[in-house]
Design a protein around this motif. Sequence first.
Motif, PDB file in Angstrom:
ATOM      1  N   GLY A  27      13.401  -0.508  10.285  1.00  0.00           N
ATOM      2  CA  GLY A  27      13.974   0.444   9.339  1.00  0.00           C
ATOM      3  C   GLY A  27      13.350   0.441   7.959  1.00  0.00           C
ATOM      4  O   GLY A  27      13.982   0.866   6.992  1.00  0.00           O
ATOM      5  N   LEU A  28      12.100  -0.020   7.855  1.00  0.00           N
ATOM      6  CA  LEU A  28      11.438  -0.071   6.555  1.00  0.00           C
ATOM      7  C   LEU A  28      10.439   1.061   6.350  1.00  0.00           C
ATOM      8  O   LEU A  28      10.106   1.389   5.218  1.00  0.00           O
ATOM      9  CB  LEU A  28      10.728  -1.417   6.380  1.00  0.00           C
ATOM     10  CG  LEU A  28      11.642  -2.648   6.461  1.00  0.00           C
ATOM     11  CD1 LEU A  28      10.823  -3.918   6.402  1.00  0.00           C
ATOM     12  CD2 LEU A  28      12.681  -2.614   5.371  1.00  0.00           C
ATOM     13  N   VAL A  29       9.970   1.627   7.452  1.00  0.00           N
ATOM     14  CA  VAL A  29       8.955   2.680   7.396  1.00  0.00           C
ATOM     15  C   VAL A  29       9.412   3.873   8.225  1.00  0.00           C
ATOM     16  O   VAL A  29      10.039   3.711   9.274  1.00  0.00           O
ATOM     17  CB  VAL A  29       7.599   2.143   7.934  1.00  0.00           C
ATOM     18  CG1 VAL A  29       6.604   3.255   8.200  1.00  0.00           C
ATOM     19  CG2 VAL A  29       7.003   1.149   6.956  1.00  0.00           C
ATOM     20  N   THR A  30       9.087   5.059   7.725  1.00  0.00           N
ATOM     21  CA  THR A  30       9.332   6.285   8.492  1.00  0.00           C
ATOM     22  C   THR A  30       8.002   6.787   9.029  1.00  0.00           C
ATOM     23  O   THR A  30       6.945   6.566   8.415  1.00  0.00           O
ATOM     24  CB  THR A  30       9.956   7.393   7.619  1.00  0.00           C
ATOM     25  OG1 THR A  30       9.062   7.690   6.544  1.00  0.00           O
ATOM     26  CG2 THR A  30      11.310   6.976   7.084  1.00  0.00           C
ATOM     27  N   ARG A  31       8.057   7.446  10.152  1.00  0.00           N
ATOM     28  CA  ARG A  31       6.869   8.036  10.783  1.00  0.00           C
ATOM     29  C   ARG A  31       7.168   9.506  11.003  1.00  0.00           C
ATOM     30  O   ARG A  31       8.082   9.854  11.754  1.00  0.00           O
ATOM     31  CB  ARG A  31       6.585   7.340  12.104  1.00  0.00           C
ATOM     32  CG  ARG A  31       5.397   7.879  12.855  1.00  0.00           C
ATOM     33  CD  ARG A  31       5.243   7.120  14.187  1.00  0.00           C
ATOM     34  NE  ARG A  31       4.060   7.499  14.883  1.00  0.00           N
ATOM     35  CZ  ARG A  31       3.988   8.495  15.758  1.00  0.00           C
ATOM     36  NH1 ARG A  31       5.059   9.198  16.052  1.00  0.00           N
ATOM     37  NH2 ARG A  31       2.839   8.771  16.353  1.00  0.00           N
ATOM     38  N   ARG A  84       0.829  -1.208   0.000  1.00  0.00           N
ATOM     39  CA  ARG A  84       0.000   0.000   0.000  1.00  0.00           C
ATOM     40  C   ARG A  84       0.861   1.255   0.000  1.00  0.00           C
ATOM     41  O   ARG A  84       0.581   2.226  -0.706  1.00  0.00           O
ATOM     42  CB  ARG A  84      -0.936  -0.042   1.203  1.00  0.00           C
ATOM     43  CG  ARG A  84      -2.050   0.913   1.242  1.00  0.00           C
ATOM     44  CD  ARG A  84      -2.974   0.977   0.052  1.00  0.00           C
ATOM     45  NE  ARG A  84      -3.574  -0.256  -0.344  1.00  0.00           N
ATOM     46  CZ  ARG A  84      -3.945  -0.522  -1.608  1.00  0.00           C
ATOM     47  NH1 ARG A  84      -3.741   0.332  -2.565  1.00  0.00           N
ATOM     48  NH2 ARG A  84      -4.506  -1.656  -1.911  1.00  0.00           N
ATOM     49  N   LEU A  85       1.950   1.248   0.771  1.00  0.00           N
ATOM     50  CA  LEU A  85       2.843   2.412   0.797  1.00  0.00           C
ATOM     51  C   LEU A  85       3.626   2.550  -0.505  1.00  0.00           C
ATOM     52  O   LEU A  85       3.917   3.662  -0.936  1.00  0.00           O
ATOM     53  CB  LEU A  85       3.781   2.339   2.007  1.00  0.00           C
ATOM     54  CG  LEU A  85       3.100   2.566   3.361  1.00  0.00           C
ATOM     55  CD1 LEU A  85       4.073   2.290   4.501  1.00  0.00           C
ATOM     56  CD2 LEU A  85       2.533   3.974   3.463  1.00  0.00           C
ATOM     57  N   LEU A  86       3.956   1.429  -1.143  1.00  0.00           N
ATOM     58  CA  LEU A  86       4.606   1.490  -2.450  1.00  0.00           C
ATOM     59  C   LEU A  86       3.656   2.090  -3.485  1.00  0.00           C
ATOM     60  O   LEU A  86       4.048   2.920  -4.301  1.00  0.00           O
ATOM     61  CB  LEU A  86       5.033   0.092  -2.916  1.00  0.00           C
ATOM     62  CG  LEU A  86       6.293  -0.484  -2.304  1.00  0.00           C
ATOM     63  CD1 LEU A  86       6.396  -1.978  -2.599  1.00  0.00           C
ATOM     64  CD2 LEU A  86       7.529   0.245  -2.806  1.00  0.00           C
ATOM     65  N   ALA A  87       2.410   1.674  -3.448  1.00  0.00           N
ATOM     66  CA  ALA A  87       1.434   2.091  -4.448  1.00  0.00           C
ATOM     67  C   ALA A  87       0.914   3.508  -4.217  1.00  0.00           C
ATOM     68  O   ALA A  87       0.748   4.270  -5.167  1.00  0.00           O
ATOM     69  CB  ALA A  87       0.262   1.110  -4.476  1.00  0.00           C
ATOM     70  N   ALA A  95      14.447   3.864   2.181  1.00  0.00           N
ATOM     71  CA  ALA A  95      15.082   3.272   0.998  1.00  0.00           C
ATOM     72  C   ALA A  95      15.031   1.746   1.086  1.00  0.00           C
ATOM     73  O   ALA A  95      14.745   1.069   0.088  1.00  0.00           O
ATOM     74  CB  ALA A  95      16.529   3.753   0.870  1.00  0.00           C
ATOM     75  N   ALA A  96      15.262   1.200   2.283  1.00  0.00           N
ATOM     76  CA  ALA A  96      15.199  -0.258   2.456  1.00  0.00           C
ATOM     77  C   ALA A  96      13.781  -0.770   2.207  1.00  0.00           C
ATOM     78  O   ALA A  96      13.588  -1.829   1.613  1.00  0.00           O
ATOM     79  CB  ALA A  96      15.665  -0.657   3.854  1.00  0.00           C
ATOM     80  N   GLY A  97      12.784  -0.022   2.634  1.00  0.00           N
ATOM     81  CA  GLY A  97      11.394  -0.400   2.390  1.00  0.00           C
ATOM     82  C   GLY A  97      11.054  -0.364   0.911  1.00  0.00           C
ATOM     83  O   GLY A  97      10.394  -1.266   0.393  1.00  0.00           O
ATOM     84  N   LEU A 133      -4.247   4.929   5.355  1.00  0.00           N
ATOM     85  CA  LEU A 133      -3.642   3.592   5.250  1.00  0.00           C
ATOM     86  C   LEU A 133      -4.633   2.533   5.723  1.00  0.00           C
ATOM     87  O   LEU A 133      -4.837   1.511   5.063  1.00  0.00           O
ATOM     88  CB  LEU A 133      -2.354   3.555   6.071  1.00  0.00           C
ATOM     89  CG  LEU A 133      -1.415   2.387   5.875  1.00  0.00           C
ATOM     90  CD1 LEU A 133      -1.072   2.158   4.418  1.00  0.00           C
ATOM     91  CD2 LEU A 133      -0.138   2.610   6.678  1.00  0.00           C
ATOM     92  N   LYS A 134      -5.291   2.790   6.850  1.00  0.00           N
ATOM     93  CA  LYS A 134      -6.280   1.842   7.381  1.00  0.00           C
ATOM     94  C   LYS A 134      -7.438   1.670   6.407  1.00  0.00           C
ATOM     95  O   LYS A 134      -7.896   0.548   6.170  1.00  0.00           O
ATOM     96  CB  LYS A 134      -6.801   2.299   8.737  1.00  0.00           C
ATOM     97  CG  LYS A 134      -7.728   1.280   9.383  1.00  0.00           C
ATOM     98  CD  LYS A 134      -8.138   1.721  10.764  1.00  0.00           C
ATOM     99  CE  LYS A 134      -9.001   0.715  11.468  1.00  0.00           C
ATOM    100  NZ  LYS A 134     -10.084   0.145  10.699  1.00  0.00           N
ATOM    101  N   ASP A 135      -7.918   2.759   5.818  1.00  0.00           N
ATOM    102  CA  ASP A 135      -9.020   2.681   4.847  1.00  0.00           C
ATOM    103  C   ASP A 135      -8.620   1.889   3.601  1.00  0.00           C
ATOM    104  O   ASP A 135      -9.471   1.285   2.954  1.00  0.00           O
ATOM    105  CB  ASP A 135      -9.475   4.078   4.431  1.00  0.00           C
ATOM    106  CG  ASP A 135     -10.185   4.822   5.558  1.00  0.00           C
ATOM    107  OD1 ASP A 135     -10.574   4.178   6.558  1.00  0.00           O
ATOM    108  OD2 ASP A 135     -10.328   6.054   5.441  1.00  0.00           O
ATOM    109  N   GLY A 136      -7.338   1.876   3.270  1.00  0.00           N
ATOM    110  CA  GLY A 136      -6.862   1.181   2.076  1.00  0.00           C
ATOM    111  C   GLY A 136      -6.570  -0.289   2.285  1.00  0.00           C
ATOM    112  O   GLY A 136      -6.233  -0.996   1.333  1.00  0.00           O
ATOM    113  N   ILE A 137      -6.691  -0.770   3.528  1.00  0.00           N
ATOM    114  CA  ILE A 137      -6.398  -2.181   3.829  1.00  0.00           C
ATOM    115  C   ILE A 137      -7.627  -2.803   4.480  1.00  0.00           C
ATOM    116  O   ILE A 137      -7.905  -2.572   5.653  1.00  0.00           O
ATOM    117  CB  ILE A 137      -5.167  -2.319   4.751  1.00  0.00           C
ATOM    118  CG1 ILE A 137      -3.948  -1.665   4.112  1.00  0.00           C
ATOM    119  CG2 ILE A 137      -4.905  -3.790   5.060  1.00  0.00           C
ATOM    120  CD1 ILE A 137      -2.726  -1.628   5.015  1.00  0.00           C
ATOM    121  N   ASP A 138      -8.368  -3.583   3.708  1.00  0.00           N
ATOM    122  CA  ASP A 138      -9.587  -4.214   4.217  1.00  0.00           C
ATOM    123  C   ASP A 138      -9.271  -5.209   5.319  1.00  0.00           C
ATOM    124  O   ASP A 138      -8.385  -6.058   5.155  1.00  0.00           O
ATOM    125  CB  ASP A 138     -10.323  -4.956   3.095  1.00  0.00           C
ATOM    126  CG  ASP A 138     -10.937  -4.014   2.074  1.00  0.00           C
ATOM    127  OD1 ASP A 138     -11.199  -2.854   2.431  1.00  0.00           O
ATOM    128  OD2 ASP A 138     -11.148  -4.450   0.931  1.00  0.00           O
TER     129      ASP A 138
END
Length: 155
Positions: free
Chosen positions: A82-86, A47-50, A102-104, A59-64
């Motif tokens: 280290g895959l997601v930033t907040r 979802r974060l890639l797309a 970048a790793a994500g 994000l929650k709305d996009g994941i059933d």
Amino acid sequence: MNADTRESRVESERTGGDHPLFVDAEATLLGMQAIVGRKWLPVIVYRLLADGPLGFSALKDGIDGVSSKMLAESLDDLETNGLVTREVLTDKPVRVEYGLTAAGRDLEPLVTEMVRWGTVYHVPEREDGDGPTPRKRDVGRDDSPTGRAISLEGN
């Protein structure tokens, strides 16, 4: 030198990559499973890639089917690894945006291949949205890119 190490070394030399020459494939796969093999993590990365970066609600709305608690825990795990930033955008009201490091982003080929594989082998959705329906079926020679029949069995 065992067969796994030899194959990894040969693959690295063949692709010209800067990958280590000697790796323990099993340990690497178990480590990967711990990071991205948990429920919801590949879907969040997808979802974060797309669509990313995204706020928590988007994000929650996009994941059933994901609960707020599970999404929060999963995002914390991805951030810890280290895959997601907040990023906190505002304090009042608190507004947070999640994006990939970048790793994500480097997981894109893995996620793409997982989707491709699931499409080729017709991995069905479960009625409860929790993943493939347990079943046994013969994919057959015609459906298999390798030309070999394989059997998919449920978990």
